[in-house]
Design a protein around this motif. Structure first.
Motif, short mmCIF file in Angstrom:
data_model
loop_
_atom_site.label_atom_id
_atom_site.label_comp_id
_atom_site.label_asym_id
_atom_site.label_seq_id
_atom_site.Cartn_x
_atom_site.Cartn_y
_atom_site.Cartn_z
N CYS B 50 0.69 -1.34 -0.14
CA CYS B 50 0.17 0.39 -0.16
C CYS B 50 1.20 1.32 -0.12
CB CYS B 50 -0.65 0.29 1.01
SG CYS B 50 -0.07 0.10 2.63
N LEU B 51 2.32 0.68 -0.43
CA LEU B 51 3.01 2.39 -0.15
C LEU B 51 2.76 3.38 -1.31
CD1 LEU B 51 6.64 0.19 -0.70
CD2 LEU B 51 5.59 1.43 1.23
N VAL B 52 3.03 5.05 -0.41
CA VAL B 52 2.13 5.90 -1.89
C VAL B 52 3.26 6.86 -1.44
CG1 VAL B 52 -0.64 4.90 -1.39
CG2 VAL B 52 0.87 6.63 0.46
N GLU B 53 2.84 7.98 -2.62
CA GLU B 53 4.08 9.03 -2.72
C GLU B 53 3.71 10.45 -1.85
OE1 GLU B 53 5.49 9.97 -6.54
OE2 GLU B 53 6.29 8.20 -7.10
N ILE B 54 3.55 10.81 -0.96
CA ILE B 54 3.22 11.44 -1.10
C ILE B 54 4.25 13.14 -0.97
CG2 ILE B 54 2.77 13.19 1.75
CD1 ILE B 54 2.41 10.10 2.76
N GLU B 55 4.43 14.50 -1.36
CA GLU B 55 5.15 15.29 -1.90
C GLU B 55 5.48 16.04 -0.42
OE1 GLU B 55 3.43 16.71 -5.58
OE2 GLU B 55 4.19 18.84 -4.09
N GLY B 56 6.61 16.43 -0.72
CA GLY B 56 7.60 16.60 0.36
C GLY B 56 8.22 15.40 1.26
N THR B 78 1.96 6.24 -9.61
CA THR B 78 3.01 6.36 -10.03
C THR B 78 4.25 5.47 -10.80
OG1 THR B 78 4.05 6.93 -8.59
CG2 THR B 78 3.34 8.76 -9.19
N ASP B 79 4.11 5.15 -11.61
CA ASP B 79 5.40 4.33 -12.01
C ASP B 79 6.34 3.52 -11.30
OD1 ASP B 79 4.20 4.51 -14.26
OD2 ASP B 79 6.07 5.89 -15.21
N ARG B 80 6.92 4.41 -9.76
CA ARG B 80 7.62 4.18 -9.28
C ARG B 80 6.96 3.11 -8.28
NH1 ARG B 80 9.13 8.30 -4.37
NH2 ARG B 80 10.67 7.17 -3.14
N ILE B 81 5.10 3.97 -7.79
CA ILE B 81 5.01 2.60 -7.14
C ILE B 81 4.75 1.44 -7.85
CG2 ILE B 81 2.64 2.70 -5.83
CD1 ILE B 81 2.33 5.42 -5.53
N LYS B 82 3.53 2.21 -9.00
CA LYS B 82 3.58 0.51 -9.93
C LYS B 82 4.77 -0.56 -9.56
CE LYS B 82 -0.20 1.88 -12.44
NZ LYS B 82 0.09 3.07 -13.95
N LYS B 83 6.25 0.11 -9.99
CA LYS B 83 7.72 -0.82 -10.04
C LYS B 83 7.38 -1.50 -8.50
CE LYS B 83 11.96 -0.06 -9.39
NZ LYS B 83 12.69 1.54 -9.41
N TYR B 84 7.27 -0.74 -7.73
CA TYR B 84 8.08 -2.20 -5.99
C TYR B 84 6.47 -2.15 -5.92
CZ TYR B 84 11.17 1.17 -4.56
OH TYR B 84 13.05 1.78 -5.04
N GLN B 85 5.36 -2.71 -6.46
CA GLN B 85 4.01 -3.65 -6.24
C GLN B 85 4.16 -4.83 -7.03
OE1 GLN B 85 1.13 -1.11 -7.72
NE2 GLN B 85 0.22 -0.58 -5.84
N ARG B 86 5.11 -4.64 -8.43
CA ARG B 86 5.10 -5.82 -8.91
C ARG B 86 6.23 -6.51 -8.13
NH1 ARG B 86 5.42 -7.52 -14.53
NH2 ARG B 86 6.70 -9.91 -14.33
#
Lengths: 169, 235
Positions: B50-56, B78-86
């Motif tokens: 369930c990792l998410v990107e938070i600005e800052g 984002t692509d970064r999150i999708k990469k980690y999910q995979r």
């Protein structure tokens, strides 16, 4: 006050001084479940390892789930479920000791005593363990023989000292 | 109660403070993949899906354990999150012995669904193929460690909802195993009440009832939260 002191221990002589040590520690910590690690420390030091009967005694006295106690024991390297031997030989394999020939010491122990790291002799007299670094890099290669640090040892020297220890028992 | 403004995936939302990012996303139909999350028991942020990107904030944070704060700008796809999910999904499959074709949970498995969701077609990591036990000692249920992903949902349900604490986790690293009592057979447990909640909490085919074949498995993880809510009401 609860009366947990009267927890019966099966197959355990009530006069066993080691059990008395644990019972005293339990009382000192007023049977608080938070004190599990401290009590396990006392038991580990008294027995050299944690026999199953002792674990179930502590579990009942603290009113903890058995799986929680087992989980704690297997998580920390300090605790051991098997006997580490009457005498222990801890070979440091940290960077400094490794460079100074820790592997040669382990090889010599294996050749001379037929013991690999982590093993205990059949008569339970000696156990050999390795540690990543004991923080005595200036003394490399260092070996801890029965809680006594041996500094700048040679493989032959250490096997001789071990033989002396086992022989004198 | 005052609400606070946050932005998730360019969508402006007014939410109650004190909620986690995951709760807010679920309420607003924003998809977040999860494995160790089970509504009704404590979130531990273990599965890292369930990792998410938070600005800052440079690090990715787990949505299930991070509370919303005013003016948070969150991105969930984002692509970064999708990469980690995979990567996480591939590691799940590589860690133990998951063979869908012979699994009782085939078609009813959260791990299998996850594989489809992230488009898993192959696994780039070497499989560990560990030797795992299958504990059939319980009269009604089976615990198959080959299929366990160490989400610890069973452990938490048993402890928090049933209050029996039959399950816990032993060892560390790749040697971790879910254990019953003193790592003894489940059937010999003195703490287990045979309530079967762990079975419903389990996302895979690791815990399942005996006398069931593929296609017959019915798991109801939502039941756990219903139970928790009903107990709060004290009817």
């Amino acid at each position: 006050m609860k009366s947990e002191t009267a927890v019966p221990v099966k197959d355990m002589p009530k006069t066993d001084p080691r059990m008395k040590l644990i019972a005293a520690k339990l009382k000192k910590e007023s049977f608080k479940p938070d004190a599990l690690i401290e009590i396990l420390h006392t038991a580990q030091n008294a027995y050299g390892y944690l026999p199953k009967e002792v674990l179930s005694y502590i579990t009942k006295a603290l009113h903890l789930p058995p799986s929680r106690v087992y989980s704690t024991v297997t998580f920390y390297h300090f605790f051991s479920l098997k006997s580490k031997g009457e005498h222990t030989c801890l070979v440091c394999t940290g960077t400094a000791c490794y460079v100074k020939g820790a592997q040669a010491i382990l090889n010599e122990i294996e050749r001379g005593l037929g013991l690999k790291a982590g093993q205990v002799t059949a008569d339970n007299k000696l156990g050999v363990q390795v540690a990543r670094c004991i923080g005595a890099c200036g003394l490399a290669p260092a070996v801890v023989l029965d809680d006594e640090v041996q500094a700048k040892v040679t493989p032959e020297e250490i096997v001789q000292k071990i033989n002396a220890k086992i022989g004198t028992l | 109660m005052n609400t606070i403004p946050i932005i998730i995936d360019e969508k402006k939302l007014e939410v109650d403070p004190g909620k986690t990012i995951l709760e807010v996303c679920r309420e607003n139909e924003i998809e977040i993949l999860t494995m160790c999350h089970l509504k009704g028991v404590l979130d531990i942020g273990a599965c890292r899906l369930c990792l998410v990107e938070i600005e800052g904030i440079n690090k990715l944070l787990s949505a299930c354990t991070t509370k919303v704060a005013a003016n948070m700008i969150i991105r969930t796809n984002t692509d970064r999150i999708k990469k980690y999910q995979r990567i996480t999904t591939e590691l799940f499959f590589a860690e133990r012995n998951h063979v869908c074709a012979v699994c009782v949970a085939n078609g009813k498995c959260e791990l299998q669904d996850l594989g489809y969701k992230v488009g898993l077609d192959h696994i780039r990591y070497p499989h560990l193929f560990p030797q795992c036990e299958v504990d059939t000692s319980h009269p009604w249920y089976v615990m198959d460690h080959n299929r366990c992903i160490m989400c610890t949902r069973c452990v938490r349900v048993c402890n928090e909802v049933e209050g029996a604490h039959n399950w816990d986790v032993m060892n560390r690293g790749h040697q971790v195993r879910v254990i019953s009592d003193f790592n003894s057979p489940w059937g010999e447990s003195v703490t287990c009440t045979s309530c079967g909640k762990c079975l419903h909490a389990c996302p895979t085919g690791a815990i399942w009832p005996k006398a069931i074949v593929q296609g017959q498995l019915q798991k109801n993880p939502g039941m756990i939260n219903e139970l928790v809510e009903k107990r709060k009401m004290k009817l």
